[in-house]
Design a protein around this motif. Structure first.
Motif, PDB file in Angstrom:
ATOM      1  N   GLY A 105       0.801  -1.224  -0.088  1.00  0.00           N
ATOM      2  CA  GLY A 105      -0.152  -0.028   0.103  1.00  0.00           C
ATOM      3  C   GLY A 105       0.900   1.291  -0.075  1.00  0.00           C
ATOM      4  N   ALA A 106       1.778   1.211   0.728  1.00  0.00           N
ATOM      5  CA  ALA A 106       2.931   2.340   0.913  1.00  0.00           C
ATOM      6  C   ALA A 106       3.368   2.801  -0.558  1.00  0.00           C
ATOM      7  CB  ALA A 106       4.202   1.942   1.661  1.00  0.00           C
ATOM      8  N   VAL A 107       3.739   1.592  -1.449  1.00  0.00           N
ATOM      9  CA  VAL A 107       4.235   1.727  -2.755  1.00  0.00           C
ATOM     10  C   VAL A 107       3.125   2.185  -3.742  1.00  0.00           C
ATOM     11  CG1 VAL A 107       4.922   0.362  -4.846  1.00  0.00           C
ATOM     12  CG2 VAL A 107       5.902  -0.167  -2.669  1.00  0.00           C
ATOM     13  N   ALA A 108       1.821   1.672  -3.399  1.00  0.00           N
ATOM     14  CA  ALA A 108       0.565   2.084  -4.000  1.00  0.00           C
ATOM     15  C   ALA A 108       0.447   3.612  -4.026  1.00  0.00           C
ATOM     16  CB  ALA A 108      -0.437   1.262  -3.676  1.00  0.00           C
ATOM     17  N   TRP A 109       0.550   4.054  -2.778  1.00  0.00           N
ATOM     18  CA  TRP A 109       0.390   5.654  -2.523  1.00  0.00           C
ATOM     19  C   TRP A 109       1.460   6.449  -3.274  1.00  0.00           C
ATOM     20  CZ3 TRP A 109      -3.722   7.631  -0.587  1.00  0.00           C
ATOM     21  CH2 TRP A 109      -4.382   7.297   0.340  1.00  0.00           C
ATOM     22  N   MET A 110       2.578   5.969  -3.384  1.00  0.00           N
ATOM     23  CA  MET A 110       3.738   6.661  -4.284  1.00  0.00           C
ATOM     24  C   MET A 110       3.399   6.803  -5.479  1.00  0.00           C
ATOM     25  SD  MET A 110       7.621   6.470  -4.091  1.00  0.00           S
ATOM     26  CE  MET A 110       7.996   7.455  -2.845  1.00  0.00           C
ATOM     27  N   ALA A 111       2.965   5.629  -6.079  1.00  0.00           N
ATOM     28  CA  ALA A 111       2.701   5.244  -7.585  1.00  0.00           C
ATOM     29  C   ALA A 111       1.785   6.174  -7.963  1.00  0.00           C
ATOM     30  CB  ALA A 111       2.387   4.115  -8.044  1.00  0.00           C
ATOM     31  N   ALA A 112       0.590   6.124  -7.223  1.00  0.00           N
ATOM     32  CA  ALA A 112      -0.666   7.130  -7.162  1.00  0.00           C
ATOM     33  C   ALA A 112      -0.448   8.625  -7.383  1.00  0.00           C
ATOM     34  CB  ALA A 112      -1.659   6.983  -6.595  1.00  0.00           C
ATOM     35  N   LEU A 113       0.754   9.035  -6.431  1.00  0.00           N
ATOM     36  CA  LEU A 113       0.939  10.367  -6.157  1.00  0.00           C
ATOM     37  C   LEU A 113       1.937  10.904  -7.498  1.00  0.00           C
ATOM     38  CD1 LEU A 113       1.246  10.542  -2.347  1.00  0.00           C
ATOM     39  CD2 LEU A 113      -0.248  11.858  -3.480  1.00  0.00           C
ATOM     40  N   LYS A 114       2.815  10.018  -7.651  1.00  0.00           N
ATOM     41  CA  LYS A 114       3.764  10.271  -8.857  1.00  0.00           C
ATOM     42  C   LYS A 114       3.364  10.020 -10.200  1.00  0.00           C
ATOM     43  CE  LYS A 114       7.017  11.508  -5.677  1.00  0.00           C
ATOM     44  NZ  LYS A 114       7.762  12.721  -5.620  1.00  0.00           N
ATOM     45  N   HIS A 115       2.549   9.177 -10.418  1.00  0.00           N
ATOM     46  CA  HIS A 115       2.023   8.560 -11.669  1.00  0.00           C
ATOM     47  C   HIS A 115       0.486   8.531 -11.906  1.00  0.00           C
ATOM     48  CE1 HIS A 115       6.491   7.717 -12.398  1.00  0.00           C
ATOM     49  NE2 HIS A 115       6.193   7.071 -11.316  1.00  0.00           N
ATOM     50  N   PRO A 116       0.037   9.867 -11.713  1.00  0.00           N
ATOM     51  CA  PRO A 116      -1.495   9.551 -11.344  1.00  0.00           C
ATOM     52  C   PRO A 116      -2.089   9.156 -13.080  1.00  0.00           C
ATOM     53  CG  PRO A 116      -0.826  11.821 -11.692  1.00  0.00           C
ATOM     54  CD  PRO A 116       0.341  11.028 -11.182  1.00  0.00           C
ATOM     55  N   ASP A 117      -1.379   9.543 -14.022  1.00  0.00           N
ATOM     56  CA  ASP A 117      -1.687   9.137 -15.430  1.00  0.00           C
ATOM     57  C   ASP A 117      -1.938   7.432 -15.610  1.00  0.00           C
ATOM     58  OD1 ASP A 117       0.848   8.974 -15.286  1.00  0.00           O
ATOM     59  OD2 ASP A 117       1.186   8.601 -17.321  1.00  0.00           O
ATOM     60  N   ARG A 118      -1.321   6.745 -14.564  1.00  0.00           N
ATOM     61  CA  ARG A 118      -1.371   5.474 -14.795  1.00  0.00           C
ATOM     62  C   ARG A 118      -2.316   4.499 -13.891  1.00  0.00           C
ATOM     63  NH1 ARG A 118       3.344   3.248 -17.292  1.00  0.00           N
ATOM     64  NH2 ARG A 118       1.973   1.448 -17.608  1.00  0.00           N
ATOM     65  N   ILE A 119      -2.518   5.328 -12.989  1.00  0.00           N
ATOM     66  CA  ILE A 119      -3.740   4.612 -11.960  1.00  0.00           C
ATOM     67  C   ILE A 119      -4.961   5.156 -12.060  1.00  0.00           C
ATOM     68  CG2 ILE A 119      -3.684   3.930  -9.398  1.00  0.00           C
ATOM     69  CD1 ILE A 119      -0.972   3.246 -10.616  1.00  0.00           C
ATOM     70  N   GLY A 120      -5.721   4.375 -12.656  1.00  0.00           N
ATOM     71  CA  GLY A 120      -7.112   4.912 -12.884  1.00  0.00           C
ATOM     72  C   GLY A 120      -7.914   4.788 -11.574  1.00  0.00           C
ATOM     73  N   ARG A 121      -7.612   3.862 -10.508  1.00  0.00           N
ATOM     74  CA  ARG A 121      -8.265   3.846  -9.324  1.00  0.00           C
ATOM     75  C   ARG A 121      -7.379   3.242  -8.328  1.00  0.00           C
ATOM     76  NH1 ARG A 121     -13.822   3.785  -7.592  1.00  0.00           N
ATOM     77  NH2 ARG A 121     -14.372   4.278 -10.147  1.00  0.00           N
ATOM     78  N   LEU A 122      -7.241   3.682  -7.109  1.00  0.00           N
ATOM     79  CA  LEU A 122      -6.431   3.143  -6.196  1.00  0.00           C
ATOM     80  C   LEU A 122      -7.332   2.556  -4.720  1.00  0.00           C
ATOM     81  CD1 LEU A 122      -3.486   3.135  -4.914  1.00  0.00           C
ATOM     82  CD2 LEU A 122      -4.087   5.398  -3.885  1.00  0.00           C
ATOM     83  N   VAL A 123      -6.873   1.445  -4.623  1.00  0.00           N
ATOM     84  CA  VAL A 123      -7.445   0.543  -3.245  1.00  0.00           C
ATOM     85  C   VAL A 123      -6.429   0.289  -2.266  1.00  0.00           C
ATOM     86  CG1 VAL A 123      -8.563  -1.145  -2.460  1.00  0.00           C
ATOM     87  CG2 VAL A 123      -9.179  -0.284  -4.916  1.00  0.00           C
ATOM     88  N   ILE A 124      -6.487   1.052  -1.030  1.00  0.00           N
ATOM     89  CA  ILE A 124      -5.543   0.883   0.049  1.00  0.00           C
ATOM     90  C   ILE A 124      -6.196  -0.154   1.101  1.00  0.00           C
ATOM     91  CG2 ILE A 124      -4.344   2.303   1.634  1.00  0.00           C
ATOM     92  CD1 ILE A 124      -3.176   2.578  -0.753  1.00  0.00           C
ATOM     93  N   VAL A 125      -5.586  -1.153   1.527  1.00  0.00           N
ATOM     94  CA  VAL A 125      -5.789  -1.871   2.556  1.00  0.00           C
ATOM     95  C   VAL A 125      -4.795  -1.816   3.544  1.00  0.00           C
ATOM     96  CG1 VAL A 125      -6.590  -4.267   2.993  1.00  0.00           C
ATOM     97  CG2 VAL A 125      -6.704  -3.456   0.690  1.00  0.00           C
ATOM     98  N   ASN A 126      -5.105  -1.222   4.656  1.00  0.00           N
ATOM     99  CA  ASN A 126      -4.307  -0.945   5.927  1.00  0.00           C
ATOM    100  C   ASN A 126      -2.792  -0.612   5.599  1.00  0.00           C
ATOM    101  OD1 ASN A 126      -6.832  -2.220   7.273  1.00  0.00           O
ATOM    102  ND2 ASN A 126      -5.668  -2.129   8.994  1.00  0.00           N
ATOM    103  N   ALA A 127      -2.841   0.566   4.806  1.00  0.00           N
ATOM    104  CA  ALA A 127      -1.615   1.064   4.544  1.00  0.00           C
ATOM    105  C   ALA A 127      -1.522   2.864   4.751  1.00  0.00           C
ATOM    106  CB  ALA A 127      -0.915   0.679   3.277  1.00  0.00           C
ATOM    107  N   PRO A 128      -0.802   3.185   5.437  1.00  0.00           N
ATOM    108  CA  PRO A 128      -1.179   4.761   5.744  1.00  0.00           C
ATOM    109  C   PRO A 128      -0.588   5.636   4.668  1.00  0.00           C
ATOM    110  CG  PRO A 128       0.790   3.957   6.790  1.00  0.00           C
ATOM    111  CD  PRO A 128       0.147   2.709   6.300  1.00  0.00           C
ATOM    112  N   HIS A 129      -1.378   6.637   4.512  1.00  0.00           N
ATOM    113  CA  HIS A 129      -1.093   7.717   3.572  1.00  0.00           C
ATOM    114  C   HIS A 129       0.411   8.354   4.194  1.00  0.00           C
ATOM    115  CE1 HIS A 129      -0.697  11.926   1.981  1.00  0.00           C
ATOM    116  NE2 HIS A 129      -1.466  11.528   1.186  1.00  0.00           N
ATOM    117  N   PRO A 130       1.411   8.468   3.179  1.00  0.00           N
ATOM    118  CA  PRO A 130       2.826   8.996   3.711  1.00  0.00           C
ATOM    119  C   PRO A 130       2.766  10.227   4.567  1.00  0.00           C
ATOM    120  CG  PRO A 130       2.697   9.308   1.332  1.00  0.00           C
ATOM    121  CD  PRO A 130       1.383   8.501   1.879  1.00  0.00           C
TER     122      PRO A 130
END
Length: 295
Positions: A105-130
């Motif tokens: 989830g930590a990786v997913a947060w970073m990917a979504a923040l840095k590469h929003p063009d690639r991530i259409g939808r983000l699902v986080i399961v017990n992983a805190p926002h940085p």
């Protein structure tokens, strides 16, 4: 279920084992596991999801039989995000739904923040926002106390400790109790084999060592960094946060400020601890189904 694992060499210099399921013509979903797991995190999720999605669940770098490059610098979040994007590129996925638990989830947060063009939808399961997490480690005494295990995992002697007690005892004391032994007992041989791979334990722990997150000691009063109150970019896609409220490592306070940084946010509170995909897979699937049906 026999996992359909593919060994995929990526231009980032690592080769990852990746579970591939579903029809490639269906909407793509990538599932990222956390510590100390593997694609098996999603054992109870993939079969259902693969009925109408194309699902990729990698063993990330440092884990199981995927590559374990030497050196802490090989496990910085940006390198792991690069693996994710290279994996998507390998399958020709321009945009995809990204699901991450714990470190995934930590990786997913970073990917979504840095590469929003690639991530259409983000699902986080017990992983805190940085930012929310780092802020809580300064401002919330309970969360700071709950996060001291990170300092332990960063200790260069931790591998020697595990070697002394044995991988089986590490499983029984540090992993199984947080899930419920009856839910994970049949997985024990799988995980012991994965953890016993040469370099695996160090590779897994290096995720903690390479992280920039600061964990102040409980009995200190450190100066609060100014960046904690500086502007922070919002996410640009719909975000679903599935949160096991019984998590003793990542407390529910992680949800308190989330809406300040996530404009399109849905929170699903679940009866589970930290390892939600094991403890309550039905709730995870139900939340995913409600969310993905809106795509």
């Amino acid at each position: 279920m026999a996992d359909d694992l593919h060994s995929i060499a990526l231009p980032t210099g690592v080769t990852l084992d990746v579970q591939v399921a579903g029809n490639p013509s269906h909407p793509p979903v990538i599932l990222l596991h956390g510590f100390p797991e593997s694609h098996r995190t999603w054992r109870h999720i993939v079969p259902d999801l693969a009925q109408d999605h194309f699902v990729l669940a990698p063993d990330q770098r440092g884990y199981a039989k995927s590559s374990k490059p030497q050196g802490i610098a090989e496990y910085t979040p940006e390198k792991i995000v690069a693996d994710l994007l290279a994996l998507a590129d390998h399958f020709g996925l321009a945009r995809f739904t990204l699901v991450g638990h714990d470190w995934g989830g930590a990786v997913a947060w970073m990917a979504a923040l840095k590469h929003p063009d690639r991530i259409g939808r983000l699902v986080i399961v017990n992983a805190p926002h940085p930012l929310v997490f780092q802020r809580s480690l300064y401002d919330d005494p309970a969360q700071r106390a709950a996060s001291q295990y990170i300092t332990a995992f960063r200790n260069p002697g931790f591998e020697a400790h595990v070697d002394k007690i044995g991988l089986s005892a590490f499983f029984d004391s540090s992993f199984a109790p947080h899930i419920a032994p009856d839910r994970i007992a049949d997985e024990k041989p799988v995980y012991l084999d994965q953890w016993a791979q040469p370099g695996a334990l160090t590779g897994m722990l290096n995720w903690y060592r390479a992280s920039a997150i600061v964990v102040p000691a409980v009995d200190t009063a450190p100066d609060r960094p100014a960046f904690l109150d500086a502007p922070f970019p919002p996410t640009q896609m719909p975000v679903l946060a599935i949160w096991g409220l019984g998590d003793t490592a990542l407390l529910p306070c992680q949800l308190d400020q989330l809406a300040d940084h996530v404009p399109d946010l849905t929170i699903e509170r679940v009866d589970a601890g930290h390892f939600v995909p094991w403890q309550n897979p039905a709730a995870v699937l139900a939340a995913l189904r409600r969310n993905l049906s809106e795509s």
